[in-house]
Design an enzyme around this catalytic site. Structure first.
Site, PDB file in Angstrom:
ATOM      1  CG  LEU A  84      -1.597  -1.513   1.154  1.00 21.68           C
ATOM      2  CD1 LEU A  84      -2.656  -1.371   2.673  1.00 21.68           C
ATOM      3  CD2 LEU A  84      -3.285  -0.779   0.348  1.00 21.68           C
ATOM      4  N   PRO A  85      -0.349   2.278  -0.196  1.00 19.05           N
ATOM      5  CG  PRO A  85      -1.370   3.459  -1.393  1.00 19.05           C
ATOM      6  CD  PRO A  85      -1.064   2.535  -0.661  1.00 19.05           C
ATOM      7  CE  LYS A 190      12.675   0.681  -0.097  1.00 17.70           C
ATOM      8  NZ  LYS A 190      11.055   0.313  -0.708  1.00 17.70           N
TER       9      LYS A 190
END
Lengths: 317, 317, 317, 317
Positions: A84-85, A190
């Site tokens: 998802l965004p 990340k």
């Protein structure tokens, strides 16, 4: 003839083996990344139920079982993958009314591949645990190309047993799975990697633009840098100067790749995390502002290596 | 027995061969770098006259011919190598009263290995040409270790013929010679490489420090970064976090290596060059300020990777 | 004699007038700022109930009615003022279990004087409205000195009628009330003002330190700047160089004033708000990092004008 | 009638008085600033010889004596004023072949009103002293408007006696003369003032743009800031938001005023000076880069307060 026969047997066997390892998977979020990841799961023989808030997207994945609600897509599934965004949407989809959690089976694993704030992952994990499920944060690197080719890298946070359980499924969409530590550490890994990338790319662009202004051949500079202490992924694999490497965004009008707003988003996550924990990140903060300014000056659709073009400017020789 | 005989013959032959290729070389500037470079030239069988403004330094190079003046060291030499602290001193030694130029033989080559402003190289070149000599700017990378081991990289600016003539001599002190372009381009290449390095190192340190604060294992982060888009020489070969790599300054109390003031000097050169030509270098400028602040806060003797320690701070958990 | 009589009458009248205008006020948060603000309300004749999470603090305000719970302090009050360290605590105290809202009278006004994220003010406002109350965000400037002297400035966001109602009470603790606009705009105004302050102070310190290094008298520079385009509150009223102005932190070892972590907090709020709305704030972001670095290098107890000392450094001439 | 008579007498007397105090002045450099300054000297009754490298400019000053060479303009003059674009040109005009120095009378005073590197002023001073003349660095603030109105401020470096001698002449072109200290200190003062200005303006623009994005009225914010700690010349006298103040560049399409490249030049001088003396100037350096980027993005003709517009961007709401 014999070889061909054996090959066919082998292919059958491989297919059977895949089926045996295949599981019923639920996939939520069928955007640029998610749609490609879901297709790879189907290719590998898994039964995949899919859902997206945009109705058309639900029917765009051949071989998948389109669902009309989160209830439908989640029920009866062992593994639910979300792509998802942002963190706000992840929380809404998982913890919101009629969200994933309301329908989650006991013992099911929720794997969130979105890139979100690590604190958000910690929050969702807590709620999932209370409900009797398991949670992994598993953001990816590799971009759209990697999603399509099934060569993504997964950076995973969560308990070891759960990671081991889900690893084979992840490897059907990617090539590498790093178990980074407890919940949230996949996101931290990340964001730390991407902040280095965001900073290094700008440094590399500054050097390339300065060389240009001073009349030093940029191919020559690239050759030297790549054999020296200035070498990085940005100079070697993703050079920002048009014409130095083939098949990179810079050689294709900065189309495709990793768009400026996405880099700004990731640096924003890193900046906020640093703010919250009191870490000084002077160049990350400065880099974020540069990508931010680019967004306001016509670079919002371009790959982030277009910093080179932004530094060059319009009226520059 | 026979093998040993042959080995001895081979050694003799090699020595003879080196002598035949050896030339009379003048070496000016016997500091940390210069002394080691001069020693390698002597080892390879060259006749080397040496000079330094500090009298004791002149006698510190075994096998060399110590000289008491620039006149003495320059006269009768085909190749004069300088290795000096900065551009002002290079100009003084070469163009000043009783300087190198006053004694330069027609056709002799002046090779300046110092790291200086490219404009300064252009100025010296002009004067050398007027005098009938030849000039190359040939700054090095590889540091003190590379100077000692004879594994330096030379980035050379000047005309191709002269570069070809001097290349064998340079390769007696190093492993690689890059001909970058016309006069000054060696300096431009080095400064562009080093600005990337200075920026990338800080970005890497910010990520490592943020990971530390958030509880992500730094070895794990290094492993992931080095397999991803954040990879650079700074993360892979010169990691700034103590204990990740052996034999790097960070694992040795940030001793040795490339000291903070030297990095500040190189970024200052890049910043000035950018100022003069109107190139925007936002992260270079920000990085310079960070190394500058470190100099004022007790890091002036430490390797530049100690940015990690500076970001961590004194009262940081 | 007559005059003295009249003066006494006037004083009595004034006191009566104040009483008539005085209301029953609830004050929550009795730290450095809150305690002084509450005392001023008492001095002006108001009945003030007080509460703090630290029991000792509750009894430290002479003339106040100490309360042992939020219920006790809130019930029966028309105006509840909060002065708390940050947005998380404001939400906890107001919206949390057994929080202010559970006991809020219909029509009562909650005035939050804390400096918090404007979005947080918007969230609290929404909850207060649902409950039938009214909310104002009313952060202050003027610091501890202003709180003590009753000379604070209030920047208020909310509907005009409510602002008008509460204004007389605020003016008992301060001198100015700015109605900035709808809910949250008080916080926005304060954060915008303070980001200018944080940036301007560093700029001023850079100039003063550069002048010092180059041998220009700093008093002379101050005189010139204050008559020129470089003039600001930082140079004129709060000069960061010791000995130029009396009674400012810089002339008192950078003690008192507005501590570095508070400035870092305010810039952090501005940085986050800018992040969320996509505004580029390059110098705000850079300034925040500098105050952040100062916190890690022994300046966490000093006034923010000690940037001057931080730039000077330890080993600086 | 009587009054008018007396007025005429007074005017005559004033004119006579001015003549008596008037001297033979040489003015070199008749650009935007210089031409207006020379005209004011003529208005006050001085005999002014003028020179510019552009022949047409020489004849553009009514009442002046145009000269065709430096020799002609300098010979026989007690006071030579220069107003030139940068330090390189100042050196060329003064120290170069057939330059000012070759023709300077013993005891004559060279007053350089250009904004240049303070080191450059020191160098020229040394040469002038050797020649038997005197030198003052006297950069101005007040811009083209101040030059025209004769309201400039002079920041002067040099020995006190010389400053006293020249002061009356300077006051014919301006309103204030600050004696800053020894040679070069006029330049240091100006550069320190302007770096504060360059930084403060950006900070102010960031706040104004953030307010705009968040819906806070900018007039209201200006009112609050000007009564608070964020107040500066940039917010009060030269507000960067169109429509808040009349008669400032922001309200006139950012035309006129102090163009971006001039601000970049001044910050460049400050940055270089800081580099040379080892002072950290983090926000100055960051500000310089922003003005630099503006130059490359279509703002090279606009007033420096257009930072506001640059931050806003093209595709910004």
């Amino acid at each position: 003839m014999l070889i061909q026969k054996n090959m066919r047997l082998l292919a059958k066997f491989e297919s059977l083996f895949q089926k045996r390892n295949a599981s019923k998977i639920s996939f939520i979020g069928l955007g640029q990344m998610g749609s490609k990841m879901a297709r790879n799961l189907i290719k590998k023989g898994n039964t995949v139920k899919v859902f997206d808030v945009i109705p058309e997207a639900r029917n765009s994945i051949e071989g998948a079982q389109p669902c009309d609600s989160l209830q439908q897509v989640v029920e009866g599934c062992d593994v639910i993958i979300t792509m998802l965004p942002n963190g706000r949407i992840v929380k809404e989809i998982t913890l919101g009314q009629r969200g994933v959690l309301e329908h989650l089976e006991k013992g099911a694993v929720l794997v969130d591949c979105s890139t979100i704030e690590h604190q958000c992952a910690v929050d969702v994990n807590e709620a999932v645990l209370k409900r009797g499920g398991k949670f992994l944060d598993a953001p990816v690197s590799g971009g759209i190309t990697g999603a399509e080719a099934g060569t993504l890298t997964f950076m995973v946070g969560g308990d070891e047993t759960t990671v081991k359980t889900v690893e084979p499924t992840l490897l059907q969409m990617g090539q590498k799975v790093y178990h980074c530590g407890q919940t949230g550490s996949g996101q931290i890994a990340k964001m730390c990697n991407n902040l280095i990338l965001g900073v290094t790319m700008i440094g590399t662009c500054e050097a390339m633009n300065l060389a240009r202004k001073l009349g030093l051949d940029q191919k020559k500079l690239t050759e030297i840098v790549n054999a020296s202490t200035g070498k990085s992924w940005s100079s070697e694999i993703y050079n920002p100067v048009p014409g130095i490497l083939p098949n990179v965004p810079s050689s294709n009008g900065y189309k495709g790749g990793f768009a400026v707003p996405l880099m700004a988003k990731d640096l924003g996550i890193a900046d906020s995390a640093a703010l919250a924990c009191g870490a000084a990140v002077p160049l990350t903060a400065a880099a974020l502002q540069i990508y931010r300014m680019m967004q306001n000056h016509g670079f919002e659709q371009k790959d982030f290596s277009s910093v080179y073009e932004f530094l060059k400017g319009k009226n520059s020789k």
